[in-house]
Design a protein around this motif. Structure first.
Motif, PDB file in Angstrom:
ATOM      1  N   THR A   1      57.036  32.072  72.288  1.00  0.00           N
ATOM      2  CA  THR A   1      56.693  31.707  73.665  1.00  0.00           C
ATOM      3  C   THR A   1      56.302  32.951  74.456  1.00  0.00           C
ATOM      4  O   THR A   1      55.311  32.946  75.188  1.00  0.00           O
ATOM      5  CB  THR A   1      57.878  30.998  74.350  1.00  0.00           C
ATOM      6  N   VAL A   2      57.059  34.011  74.287  1.00  0.00           N
ATOM      7  CA  VAL A   2      56.757  35.267  74.984  1.00  0.00           C
ATOM      8  C   VAL A   2      55.412  35.800  74.517  1.00  0.00           C
ATOM      9  O   VAL A   2      54.588  36.242  75.331  1.00  0.00           O
ATOM     10  CB  VAL A   2      57.884  36.301  74.751  1.00  0.00           C
ATOM     11  N   ASP A   3      55.149  35.764  73.212  1.00  0.00           N
ATOM     12  CA  ASP A   3      53.873  36.244  72.682  1.00  0.00           C
ATOM     13  C   ASP A   3      52.707  35.454  73.267  1.00  0.00           C
ATOM     14  O   ASP A   3      51.680  36.029  73.644  1.00  0.00           O
ATOM     15  CB  ASP A   3      53.854  36.135  71.155  1.00  0.00           C
ATOM     16  N   ILE A   4      52.873  34.139  73.362  1.00  0.00           N
ATOM     17  CA  ILE A   4      51.809  33.301  73.917  1.00  0.00           C
ATOM     18  C   ILE A   4      51.570  33.651  75.382  1.00  0.00           C
ATOM     19  O   ILE A   4      50.422  33.781  75.825  1.00  0.00           O
ATOM     20  CB  ILE A   4      52.158  31.806  73.753  1.00  0.00           C
ATOM     21  N   LEU A   5      52.641  33.832  76.137  1.00  0.00           N
ATOM     22  CA  LEU A   5      52.492  34.176  77.560  1.00  0.00           C
ATOM     23  C   LEU A   5      51.827  35.538  77.735  1.00  0.00           C
ATOM     24  O   LEU A   5      50.984  35.721  78.624  1.00  0.00           O
ATOM     25  CB  LEU A   5      53.860  34.148  78.252  1.00  0.00           C
ATOM     26  N   VAL A   6      52.178  36.499  76.897  1.00  0.00           N
ATOM     27  CA  VAL A   6      51.566  37.829  76.992  1.00  0.00           C
ATOM     28  C   VAL A   6      50.087  37.752  76.644  1.00  0.00           C
ATOM     29  O   VAL A   6      49.245  38.372  77.310  1.00  0.00           O
ATOM     30  CB  VAL A   6      52.313  38.831  76.073  1.00  0.00           C
ATOM     31  N   MET A   7      49.746  36.975  75.623  1.00  0.00           N
ATOM     32  CA  MET A   7      48.342  36.849  75.247  1.00  0.00           C
ATOM     33  C   MET A   7      47.542  36.125  76.339  1.00  0.00           C
ATOM     34  O   MET A   7      46.392  36.478  76.599  1.00  0.00           O
ATOM     35  CB  MET A   7      48.211  36.113  73.909  1.00  0.00           C
ATOM     36  N   ARG A   8      48.150  35.140  76.980  1.00  0.00           N
ATOM     37  CA  ARG A   8      47.475  34.464  78.107  1.00  0.00           C
ATOM     38  C   ARG A   8      47.259  35.438  79.261  1.00  0.00           C
ATOM     39  O   ARG A   8      46.204  35.438  79.901  1.00  0.00           O
ATOM     40  CB  ARG A   8      48.290  33.274  78.587  1.00  0.00           C
ATOM     41  N   ALA A   9      48.256  36.264  79.524  1.00  0.00           N
ATOM     42  CA  ALA A   9      48.115  37.261  80.593  1.00  0.00           C
ATOM     43  C   ALA A   9      46.996  38.237  80.258  1.00  0.00           C
ATOM     44  O   ALA A   9      46.195  38.604  81.133  1.00  0.00           O
ATOM     45  CB  ALA A   9      49.436  38.004  80.796  1.00  0.00           C
ATOM     46  N   ALA A  10      46.914  38.646  79.004  1.00  0.00           N
ATOM     47  CA  ALA A  10      45.841  39.556  78.595  1.00  0.00           C
ATOM     48  C   ALA A  10      44.480  38.900  78.779  1.00  0.00           C
ATOM     49  O   ALA A  10      43.524  39.547  79.230  1.00  0.00           O
ATOM     50  CB  ALA A  10      46.048  39.983  77.141  1.00  0.00           C
ATOM     51  N   ALA A  11      44.372  37.615  78.453  1.00  0.00           N
ATOM     52  CA  ALA A  11      43.107  36.899  78.632  1.00  0.00           C
ATOM     53  C   ALA A  11      42.728  36.823  80.110  1.00  0.00           C
ATOM     54  O   ALA A  11      41.548  37.001  80.473  1.00  0.00           O
ATOM     55  CB  ALA A  11      43.218  35.505  78.030  1.00  0.00           C
ATOM     56  N   GLU A  12      43.716  36.580  80.967  1.00  0.00           N
ATOM     57  CA  GLU A  12      43.445  36.520  82.410  1.00  0.00           C
ATOM     58  C   GLU A  12      43.008  37.884  82.942  1.00  0.00           C
ATOM     59  O   GLU A  12      42.119  37.979  83.794  1.00  0.00           O
ATOM     60  CB  GLU A  12      44.677  36.018  83.165  1.00  0.00           C
ATOM     61  N   VAL A  13      43.616  38.934  82.441  1.00  0.00           N
ATOM     62  CA  VAL A  13      43.233  40.284  82.873  1.00  0.00           C
ATOM     63  C   VAL A  13      41.813  40.583  82.411  1.00  0.00           C
ATOM     64  O   VAL A  13      41.035  41.212  83.129  1.00  0.00           O
ATOM     65  CB  VAL A  13      44.253  41.331  82.345  1.00  0.00           C
ATOM     66  N   ARG A  14      41.454  40.136  81.214  1.00  0.00           N
ATOM     67  CA  ARG A  14      40.077  40.334  80.733  1.00  0.00           C
ATOM     68  C   ARG A  14      39.073  39.574  81.612  1.00  0.00           C
ATOM     69  O   ARG A  14      37.976  40.076  81.885  1.00  0.00           O
ATOM     70  CB  ARG A  14      39.947  39.896  79.288  1.00  0.00           C
ATOM     71  N   LYS A  15      39.430  38.383  82.053  1.00  0.00           N
ATOM     72  CA  LYS A  15      38.566  37.638  82.965  1.00  0.00           C
ATOM     73  C   LYS A  15      38.386  38.397  84.276  1.00  0.00           C
ATOM     74  O   LYS A  15      37.289  38.469  84.828  1.00  0.00           O
ATOM     75  CB  LYS A  15      39.145  36.249  83.249  1.00  0.00           C
ATOM     76  N   ALA A  16      39.486  38.965  84.765  1.00  0.00           N
ATOM     77  CA  ALA A  16      39.413  39.753  85.996  1.00  0.00           C
ATOM     78  C   ALA A  16      38.541  40.988  85.792  1.00  0.00           C
ATOM     79  O   ALA A  16      37.801  41.386  86.697  1.00  0.00           O
ATOM     80  CB  ALA A  16      40.814  40.158  86.445  1.00  0.00           C
ATOM     81  N   ALA A  17      38.602  41.578  84.612  1.00  0.00           N
ATOM     82  CA  ALA A  17      37.772  42.749  84.320  1.00  0.00           C
ATOM     83  C   ALA A  17      36.296  42.385  84.342  1.00  0.00           C
ATOM     84  O   ALA A  17      35.458  43.182  84.786  1.00  0.00           O
ATOM     85  CB  ALA A  17      38.161  43.341  82.968  1.00  0.00           C
ATOM     86  N   ALA A  18      35.972  41.191  83.868  1.00  0.00           N
ATOM     87  CA  ALA A  18      34.575  40.749  83.875  1.00  0.00           C
ATOM     88  C   ALA A  18      34.067  40.537  85.305  1.00  0.00           C
ATOM     89  O   ALA A  18      32.888  40.754  85.590  1.00  0.00           O
ATOM     90  CB  ALA A  18      34.436  39.465  83.069  1.00  0.00           C
ATOM     91  N   LEU A  19      34.953  40.158  86.200  1.00  0.00           N
ATOM     92  CA  LEU A  19      34.565  39.902  87.585  1.00  0.00           C
ATOM     93  C   LEU A  19      34.537  41.166  88.433  1.00  0.00           C
ATOM     94  O   LEU A  19      33.750  41.265  89.374  1.00  0.00           O
ATOM     95  CB  LEU A  19      35.516  38.878  88.211  1.00  0.00           C
TER      96      LEU A  19
END
Length: 83
Positions: free
Chosen positions: A7-25
């Protein structure tokens, strides 16, 4: 215990994906945000791959500067501050 880590791994990977989206913006901070996302992903991958003990462990703070050496380094500053 294993399911909690997943569960923690999934949450961390989701956070990383959100940060990557923010980087694109946000082009100004894209490098910083990509670095943060890389770091988050490395936390998961390091645990997943099980590297074990680090090759170069961080030295203990006492090993870096002995007490006498710290006092010698502080002495000139004390003199300057008292004048």
């Amino acid at each position: 215990m294993g399911e909690n880590n997943k569960t923690v791994d999934i949450l961390v990977m989701r956070a990383a994906a959100e940060v990557r989206k923010a980087a694109a913006l946000d082009k100004k901070r894209a490098a910083e945000l990509s670095g943060v996302a890389d770091y988050l992903e490395s936390i998961v991958y390091e645990t997943e791959l099980g590297y074990g003990e680090p090759l170069f462990p961080d030295p203990a703070p006492a090993d870096v500067f002995p007490n006498d050496e710290i006092k010698q380094m502080m002495k000139p500053f004390k003199v300057r501050l008292t004048r």
